[in-house]
Design a protein around this motif. Structure first.
Motif, PDB file in Angstrom:
ATOM      1  N   SER A 169       2.113 -12.737  -4.874  1.00 33.16           N
ATOM      2  CA  SER A 169       2.120 -12.647  -3.404  1.00 33.16           C
ATOM      3  C   SER A 169       3.295 -11.842  -2.859  1.00 33.16           C
ATOM      4  N   ALA A 170       4.288 -11.554  -3.701  1.00 32.23           N
ATOM      5  CA  ALA A 170       5.490 -10.881  -3.203  1.00 32.23           C
ATOM      6  C   ALA A 170       5.418  -9.360  -3.305  1.00 32.23           C
ATOM      7  N   THR A 171       4.440  -8.808  -4.036  1.00 28.83           N
ATOM      8  CA  THR A 171       4.489  -7.353  -4.275  1.00 28.83           C
ATOM      9  C   THR A 171       4.410  -6.553  -2.977  1.00 28.83           C
ATOM     10  N   VAL A 172       3.513  -6.953  -2.083  1.00 27.76           N
ATOM     11  CA  VAL A 172       3.302  -6.151  -0.867  1.00 27.76           C
ATOM     12  C   VAL A 172       4.546  -6.183   0.041  1.00 27.76           C
ATOM     13  N   PRO A 173       5.117  -7.356   0.349  1.00 28.86           N
ATOM     14  CA  PRO A 173       6.330  -7.309   1.193  1.00 28.86           C
ATOM     15  C   PRO A 173       7.536  -6.693   0.491  1.00 28.86           C
ATOM     16  N   ILE A 174       7.621  -6.812  -0.840  1.00 30.07           N
ATOM     17  CA  ILE A 174       8.735  -6.152  -1.550  1.00 30.07           C
ATOM     18  C   ILE A 174       8.583  -4.630  -1.415  1.00 30.07           C
ATOM     19  N   ALA A 175       7.356  -4.138  -1.560  1.00 27.39           N
ATOM     20  CA  ALA A 175       7.118  -2.698  -1.416  1.00 27.39           C
ATOM     21  C   ALA A 175       7.408  -2.251   0.017  1.00 27.39           C
ATOM     22  N   LEU A 176       6.934  -3.022   0.999  1.00 28.82           N
ATOM     23  CA  LEU A 176       7.191  -2.676   2.407  1.00 28.82           C
ATOM     24  C   LEU A 176       8.681  -2.621   2.688  1.00 28.82           C
ATOM     25  N   ASN A 177       9.423  -3.585   2.116  1.00 28.97           N
ATOM     26  CA  ASN A 177      10.873  -3.626   2.314  1.00 28.97           C
ATOM     27  C   ASN A 177      11.526  -2.366   1.736  1.00 28.97           C
ATOM     28  N   GLU A 178      11.060  -1.961   0.557  1.00 27.37           N
ATOM     29  CA  GLU A 178      11.611  -0.753  -0.065  1.00 27.37           C
ATOM     30  C   GLU A 178      11.336   0.470   0.810  1.00 27.37           C
ATOM     31  N   MET A 179      10.118   0.528   1.350  1.00 26.37           N
ATOM     32  CA  MET A 179       9.750   1.655   2.209  1.00 26.37           C
ATOM     33  C   MET A 179      10.618   1.670   3.468  1.00 26.37           C
ATOM     34  N   TYR A 180      10.846   0.479   4.009  1.00 28.10           N
ATOM     35  CA  TYR A 180      11.696   0.364   5.202  1.00 28.10           C
ATOM     36  C   TYR A 180      13.112   0.857   4.882  1.00 28.10           C
ATOM     37  N   GLU A 181      13.635   0.427   3.740  1.00 29.35           N
ATOM     38  CA  GLU A 181      15.013   0.802   3.383  1.00 29.35           C
ATOM     39  C   GLU A 181      15.143   2.291   3.074  1.00 29.35           C
ATOM     40  N   LYS A 182      14.041   2.904   2.645  1.00 24.47           N
ATOM     41  CA  LYS A 182      14.073   4.354   2.391  1.00 24.47           C
ATOM     42  C   LYS A 182      13.804   5.158   3.670  1.00 24.47           C
ATOM     43  N   GLY A 183      13.559   4.469   4.776  1.00 24.89           N
ATOM     44  CA  GLY A 183      13.285   5.161   6.044  1.00 24.89           C
ATOM     45  C   GLY A 183      11.896   5.777   6.105  1.00 24.89           C
ATOM     46  N   LEU A 184      10.960   5.273   5.291  1.00 23.98           N
ATOM     47  CA  LEU A 184       9.621   5.863   5.259  1.00 23.98           C
ATOM     48  C   LEU A 184       8.734   5.374   6.399  1.00 23.98           C
ATOM     49  N   LEU A 185       9.074   4.222   6.981  1.00 20.43           N
ATOM     50  CA  LEU A 185       8.190   3.633   7.991  1.00 20.43           C
ATOM     51  C   LEU A 185       8.642   4.045   9.389  1.00 20.43           C
ATOM     52  N   LYS A 186       7.787   4.799  10.074  1.00 22.79           N
ATOM     53  CA  LYS A 186       8.127   5.270  11.427  1.00 22.79           C
ATOM     54  C   LYS A 186       7.240   4.554  12.442  1.00 22.79           C
ATOM     55  N   LYS A 187       7.827   4.309  13.606  1.00 23.25           N
ATOM     56  CA  LYS A 187       7.073   3.649  14.674  1.00 23.25           C
ATOM     57  C   LYS A 187       5.760   4.405  14.930  1.00 23.25           C
ATOM     58  N   GLY A 188       4.677   3.654  14.989  1.00 20.14           N
ATOM     59  CA  GLY A 188       3.373   4.279  15.251  1.00 20.14           C
ATOM     60  C   GLY A 188       2.588   4.629  13.985  1.00 20.14           C
ATOM     61  N   ASP A 189       3.261   4.629  12.811  1.00 18.60           N
ATOM     62  CA  ASP A 189       2.546   4.900  11.557  1.00 18.60           C
ATOM     63  C   ASP A 189       1.441   3.866  11.342  1.00 18.60           C
ATOM     64  N   LYS A 190       0.268   4.349  10.905  1.00 18.77           N
ATOM     65  CA  LYS A 190      -0.817   3.415  10.559  1.00 18.77           C
ATOM     66  C   LYS A 190      -0.777   3.186   9.057  1.00 18.77           C
ATOM     67  N   ILE A 191      -0.828   1.924   8.688  1.00 17.92           N
ATOM     68  CA  ILE A 191      -0.645   1.538   7.286  1.00 17.92           C
ATOM     69  C   ILE A 191      -1.727   0.534   6.908  1.00 17.92           C
ATOM     70  N   ILE A 192      -2.177   0.615   5.663  1.00 16.44           N
ATOM     71  CA  ILE A 192      -3.085  -0.430   5.155  1.00 16.44           C
ATOM     72  C   ILE A 192      -2.383  -1.160   4.013  1.00 16.44           C
ATOM     73  N   LEU A 193      -2.333  -2.478   4.093  1.00 18.45           N
ATOM     74  CA  LEU A 193      -1.883  -3.312   2.985  1.00 18.45           C
ATOM     75  C   LEU A 193      -3.142  -3.792   2.281  1.00 18.45           C
ATOM     76  N   VAL A 194      -3.160  -3.747   0.952  1.00 16.65           N
ATOM     77  CA  VAL A 194      -4.380  -4.190   0.259  1.00 16.65           C
ATOM     78  C   VAL A 194      -3.996  -4.944  -1.019  1.00 16.65           C
ATOM     79  N   ALA A 195      -4.653  -6.085  -1.226  1.00 14.35           N
ATOM     80  CA  ALA A 195      -4.275  -6.929  -2.369  1.00 14.35           C
ATOM     81  C   ALA A 195      -5.499  -7.597  -2.983  1.00 14.35           C
ATOM     82  N   PHE A 196      -5.325  -8.041  -4.216  1.00 16.72           N
ATOM     83  CA  PHE A 196      -6.386  -8.748  -4.958  1.00 16.72           C
ATOM     84  C   PHE A 196      -5.693  -9.644  -5.960  1.00 16.72           C
ATOM     85  N   GLY A 197      -6.381 -10.693  -6.398  1.00 14.32           N
ATOM     86  CA  GLY A 197      -5.734 -11.536  -7.402  1.00 14.32           C
ATOM     87  C   GLY A 197      -6.529 -12.794  -7.703  1.00 14.32           C
TER      88      GLY A 197
END
Ligand code: COA
Length: 323
Positions: free
Chosen positions: A283-311
């Motif tokens: 359950s942690a992979t998606v928020p860990i990845a999002l956090n990494e993207m945030y810290e790298k400055g990849l996420l800009k206001k208004g960006d459309k993103i899809i989170l997708v998971a299975f398990g």
């Protein structure tokens, strides 16, 4: 329906790095095989921190970034399949650690799709209960439910947690979710519960304590699940796949993501992949990845993103959001 957005993201990984070479000292395997078949080079493993400790550390970062005081949280949901114990829930333990005295708290058990499910549950409750602030965490210590003698599974998993603080907002935030399951395929990935062995049981039913998996079956399911969940979540939204800046998939296996990207006719660069260093933290992979993207400055206001998971479950789902 009020809009709900992610106002702050955070993550925490245990400091111990366990490389493929280290695992090859435990079971008959090697770095080359693991990298080729999974994409994983190393993972973080807890040396004693439990799920609620990891969840709390991730949550503190998310709260600070959202500018929200824990005392103002009205809801805490922890998605986990490796809680510290049955009772109290990990969410109640996190509440206590944070002094988030006003919050309603519960865990959800949706395996690797847990964070995606929890976002929509939180959005629904924020609307029906008029909550202004909520905390959603995905956190796992999978190492304690891993069979370290089974090379088919112990190479795949890691420990860690990610957290998101949700706020009611003017902007869109979480636009739509698609949540599904196929319980008939549940046996493909299991962690057993307590034995049934009481003075009243007709026979002893002894359960496996560790992760058991049919890798090929899960693999096949996963590729189709990503394809379906990505297509379904944009359906009827007037948003095309071309407009999606990033797809943040559950980080189980790079071959699964590559095959799903090909089926969706999408360039693999649209998918954010960090599993080489983090492995599958459920359950942690998606928020860990999002956090990494945030810290790298990849996420800009208004960006459309899809989170997708299975398990496990087997469950799957997706979230369409505007950052
Ligand atoms: C687990 C997984 C990596 C195995 O890869 P695979 O290509 O399906 O491999 P197989 O299980 O068919 O095994 C192929 C061979 O490699 C061997 N093998 C399995 N694990 C190995 C390891 N860690 N190191 C070396 N050899 C291994 C098998 O014994 C088998 O040998 P054989 O042909 O002599 O019998 C892959 O099936 C997978 O990633 N599945 C999805 C799992 C997943 O994502 N689970 C979590 C979902 S949330």
């Amino acid at each position: 329906m009020n809009n709900v957005k992610i106002a702050g993201i955070g993550a925490y990984l245990p400091s111990l790095v366990v490389t493929n070479d280290r695992i090859s000292e435990l079971v008959e395997t090697n770095d080359e095989w693991i990298v080729q078949r999974t994409g994983v080079s190393e993972r973080r493993i807890s040396e004693g921190e439990n799920t609620s400790d990891i969840a709390t550390k991730a949550a503190k970062i998310a709260l600070e970034r959202a500018g929200v005081d824990a005392k103002d949280l009205e809801l805490i949901i922890v998605a986990t399949i490796s809680p510290d114990m049955f009772i109290p829930s990990a969410a109640c333990l996190v509440q206590s650690n944070l002094d988030a005295d006003k919050a309603a708290c519960f865990d959800i058990s949706v395996a690797c799709s847990g964070f995606v499910y929890a976002l929509e549950i939180a959005k629904g409750l924020m609307n029906s209960m008029n909550y202004k602030n909520a905390l959603v965490v995905g956190a796992e210590v999978l190492s304690k439910v891993t069979d370290w003698t089974d090379r088919g599974t112990c190479i795949l998993f890691g420990d860690g947690g990610g957290a998101a603080v949700l706020k009611q907002s003017e902007t869109k935030g979480i636009i739509k979710s698609y949540l599904r399951a196929d319980g008939k395929k549940g046996n493909a990935l299991t962690i057993g519960g307590p034995d049934i062995d009481t003075p009243f049981s007709k026979e002893k039913i002894l359960k496996d304590k560790y992760i058991k998996m049919n890798g090929r079956e899960v693999f096949k399911f996963a590729v189709g699940a990503i394809e379906e969940a990505v297509n379904e979540v944009i359906k009827d939204t007037n948003i095309s796949l071309e407009e999606i800046k990033y797809i943040v998939p559950h980080q189980a296996n790079s071959r699964i993501i590559e095959l799903a990207a090909a089926k969706l006719n999408l360039n693999i660069d649209k998918f954010y992949i960090n599993l080489d260093k983090v492995a599958n933290t459920s359950s942690a992979t998606v928020p860990i990845a999002l956090n990494e993207m945030y810290e790298k400055g990849l996420l800009k206001k208004g960006d459309k993103i899809i989170l997708v998971a299975f398990g496990g479950g087997l469950t799957y789902g997706s979230t369409l959001l505007e950052w």
